[in-house]
Design a protein around this motif. Structure first.
Motif, mmCIF file in Angstrom:
data_model
loop_
_atom_site.group_PDB
_atom_site.id
_atom_site.type_symbol
_atom_site.label_atom_id
_atom_site.label_comp_id
_atom_site.label_asym_id
_atom_site.label_seq_id
_atom_site.Cartn_x
_atom_site.Cartn_y
_atom_site.Cartn_z
ATOM 1 N N ILE A 196 -32.195 24.442 12.335
ATOM 2 C CA ILE A 196 -32.258 24.068 13.748
ATOM 3 C C ILE A 196 -32.984 22.731 13.886
ATOM 4 N N THR A 197 -32.430 21.887 14.761
ATOM 5 C CA THR A 197 -33.050 20.619 15.131
ATOM 6 C C THR A 197 -33.359 20.648 16.621
ATOM 7 N N VAL A 198 -34.585 20.268 16.999
ATOM 8 C CA VAL A 198 -35.009 20.249 18.397
ATOM 9 C C VAL A 198 -34.778 18.846 18.961
ATOM 10 N N HIS A 199 -34.217 18.792 20.189
ATOM 11 C CA HIS A 199 -33.949 17.509 20.854
ATOM 12 C C HIS A 199 -34.711 17.471 22.185
ATOM 13 N N PRO A 200 -35.964 17.011 22.174
ATOM 14 C CA PRO A 200 -36.784 17.092 23.387
ATOM 15 C C PRO A 200 -36.596 15.942 24.378
ATOM 16 N N SER A 201 -35.951 14.856 24.018
ATOM 17 C CA SER A 201 -35.851 13.707 24.922
ATOM 18 C C SER A 201 -34.996 14.045 26.143
ATOM 19 N N LEU A 202 -35.296 13.378 27.257
ATOM 20 C CA LEU A 202 -34.569 13.636 28.494
ATOM 21 C C LEU A 202 -33.100 13.271 28.356
ATOM 22 N N GLU A 203 -32.803 12.204 27.648
ATOM 23 C CA GLU A 203 -31.414 11.806 27.448
ATOM 24 C C GLU A 203 -30.630 12.876 26.704
ATOM 25 N N GLU A 204 -31.208 13.437 25.655
ATOM 26 C CA GLU A 204 -30.531 14.485 24.886
ATOM 27 C C GLU A 204 -30.431 15.777 25.689
ATOM 28 N N ARG A 205 -31.436 16.061 26.479
ATOM 29 C CA ARG A 205 -31.383 17.292 27.301
ATOM 30 C C ARG A 205 -30.222 17.220 28.284
ATOM 31 N N ARG A 206 -30.036 16.094 28.889
ATOM 32 C CA ARG A 206 -28.940 15.949 29.846
ATOM 33 C C ARG A 206 -27.580 15.908 29.146
ATOM 34 N N ARG A 207 -27.517 15.288 28.001
ATOM 35 C CA ARG A 207 -26.248 15.173 27.286
ATOM 36 C C ARG A 207 -25.790 16.509 26.723
ATOM 37 N N ARG A 208 -26.728 17.329 26.288
ATOM 38 C CA ARG A 208 -26.393 18.604 25.644
ATOM 39 C C ARG A 208 -26.407 19.786 26.617
ATOM 40 N N TRP A 209 -26.622 19.540 27.882
ATOM 41 C CA TRP A 209 -26.693 20.622 28.868
ATOM 42 C C TRP A 209 -25.349 21.324 29.003
ATOM 43 N N VAL A 210 -25.403 22.675 29.111
ATOM 44 C CA VAL A 210 -24.221 23.512 29.316
ATOM 45 C C VAL A 210 -24.418 24.261 30.635
ATOM 46 N N ASP A 211 -23.403 24.214 31.499
ATOM 47 C CA ASP A 211 -23.536 24.772 32.850
ATOM 48 C C ASP A 211 -23.880 26.262 32.846
ATOM 49 N N SER A 212 -23.404 27.005 31.858
ATOM 50 C CA SER A 212 -23.684 28.447 31.830
ATOM 51 C C SER A 212 -25.163 28.749 31.628
ATOM 52 N N TRP A 213 -25.940 27.780 31.190
ATOM 53 C CA TRP A 213 -27.376 27.991 30.996
ATOM 54 C C TRP A 213 -28.157 27.959 32.303
ATOM 55 N N ALA A 214 -27.507 27.570 33.406
ATOM 56 C CA ALA A 214 -28.202 27.476 34.689
ATOM 57 C C ALA A 214 -28.762 28.824 35.134
ATOM 58 N N LEU A 215 -28.182 29.913 34.651
ATOM 59 C CA LEU A 215 -28.695 31.241 35.002
ATOM 60 C C LEU A 215 -30.118 31.437 34.485
ATOM 61 N N PHE A 216 -30.413 30.857 33.324
ATOM 62 C CA PHE A 216 -31.737 31.009 32.717
ATOM 63 C C PHE A 216 -32.659 29.820 33.019
ATOM 64 N N TYR A 217 -32.058 28.677 33.358
ATOM 65 C CA TYR A 217 -32.842 27.476 33.631
ATOM 66 C C TYR A 217 -32.387 26.898 34.978
ATOM 67 N N PRO A 218 -32.851 27.473 36.076
ATOM 68 C CA PRO A 218 -32.367 27.060 37.406
ATOM 69 C C PRO A 218 -32.720 25.621 37.771
ATOM 70 N N ASP A 219 -33.726 25.035 37.116
ATOM 71 C CA ASP A 219 -34.106 23.652 37.411
ATOM 72 C C ASP A 219 -33.256 22.633 36.660
ATOM 73 N N GLY A 220 -32.311 23.117 35.863
ATOM 74 C CA GLY A 220 -31.432 22.212 35.148
ATOM 75 C C GLY A 220 -32.071 21.632 33.896
ATOM 76 N N PRO A 221 -31.490 20.566 33.366
ATOM 77 C CA PRO A 221 -31.964 20.025 32.090
ATOM 78 C C PRO A 221 -33.253 19.215 32.188
ATOM 79 N N ASP A 222 -33.707 18.913 33.395
ATOM 80 C CA ASP A 222 -34.864 18.020 33.531
ATOM 81 C C ASP A 222 -36.205 18.733 33.442
#
Length: 274
Positions: A196-222
């Motif tokens: 596993i590789t962790v991508h903590p930067s804001l750019e990577e968080r937004r690029r790798r975001w998947v809409d189905s994850w909104a159920l667990f992360y309501p604030d989105g990738p930011d």
């Protein structure tokens, strides 16, 4: 018709006196008056119905009326059929989704391709697999996850978690990990090991975001979210329904599931049982 009725009404006294004896003139007069009333009422009803029908310059008003009604009925039936089909699709979405398979160049040979396709089918039927990492004492630490697969080749597997979770600290210390998928309807399972590789930067968080994850992360990738990139290097598969039994050596009692390993060229190949 109105002129004929008027003429008959005006000539009635003369016709009655000439053609009928005096004893029948009264009965004849009453009968003709009743017939005239019925005719006038029928003509009035006909004119009222004609006024309700849409006009047509070509004289086909009644035909337009019936055709419009028939078209509306057909549209209603068509809409009912479409809504029924959409409800059926919602009830069983898996029947509507095409079954994806890995491309031919993803495996080294035909046997490896069969095992790889079986692994893909099993993970599609499994829900919330377990991600196992190593804690600070070196013991396995497992939890349920919701992975995202970009394609059936298992090139990478996308995961998500809270940046403060224990799994982030664990994979930063030791990136080795495993994903366990279980399909109870099979029965079948797939175990994938990798890093596993962790991508903590804001750019990577937004690029790798998947809409189905909104159920667990309501604030989105930011906020409160960090993506994890799982790179698979080994896959073990057991699925009798897909022609992949639990032992590749039937003449022995050893339970050795078919195992795929990724080569330097990126293709999956079967390895000999240990």
């Amino acid at each position: 018709s109105l002129l004929r009725e008027r003429w008959a009404w005006d000539m009635l006294p003369f016709i009655s006196r000439a053609a009928f004896p005096p004893s029948l003139q009264v009965s004849r007069l009453l009968f003709c008056r009743a017939s005239a009333r019925r005719t006038a009422s029928k003509n009035a009803d006909t004119r009222r119905h004609e006024s309700l029908r849409p006009s047509n310059a070509a004289g086909g008003g009644s035909q337009t009326w019936y055709l419009a009604g028939g078209a509306a009925a057909l549209a209603l039936l068509g809409g009912f059929a479409m809504s029924r089909n959409s409800l059926t699709a919602k009830e069983d979405p898996k029947k509507q989704q095409p079954q994806m398979v890995a491309p031919l160049n993803a495996a080294a040979d035909t046997k490896a391709k069969i095992v790889l396709d079986a692994a893909w089918a099993v993970v599609q039927g499994a829900q919330f697999p377990s991600l196992c990492t190593l804690d600070k004492k070196g013991a396995p630490s497992c939890r349920a996850m919701q992975p995202h697969f970009p394609d059936p080749t298992f090139s990478t597997i996308a995961l998500a978690t809270n940046p403060r979770s224990s799994k982030v600290k664990e994979v930063l210390k030791d990136p080795r990990c495993g994903l366990m998928f279980m399909d109870a309807n099979g029965p079948a399972y797939v175990y994938i090991s990798g890093r596993i590789t962790v991508h903590p930067s804001l750019e990577e968080r937004r690029r790798r975001w998947v809409d189905s994850w909104a159920l667990f992360y309501p604030d989105g990738p930011d906020k409160g979210f960090v993506p994890l990139e799982f790179t698979a290097d080994r896959i073990q598969v057991v699925s009798v329904g897909h022609g992949v039994p639990g032992s590749v050596v039937p003449e022995t009692s050893a339970w050795t599931p078919p195992t795929l390993e990724r080569g330097f060229d990126g293709r999956w190949a079967l390895v000999e049982p240990e």
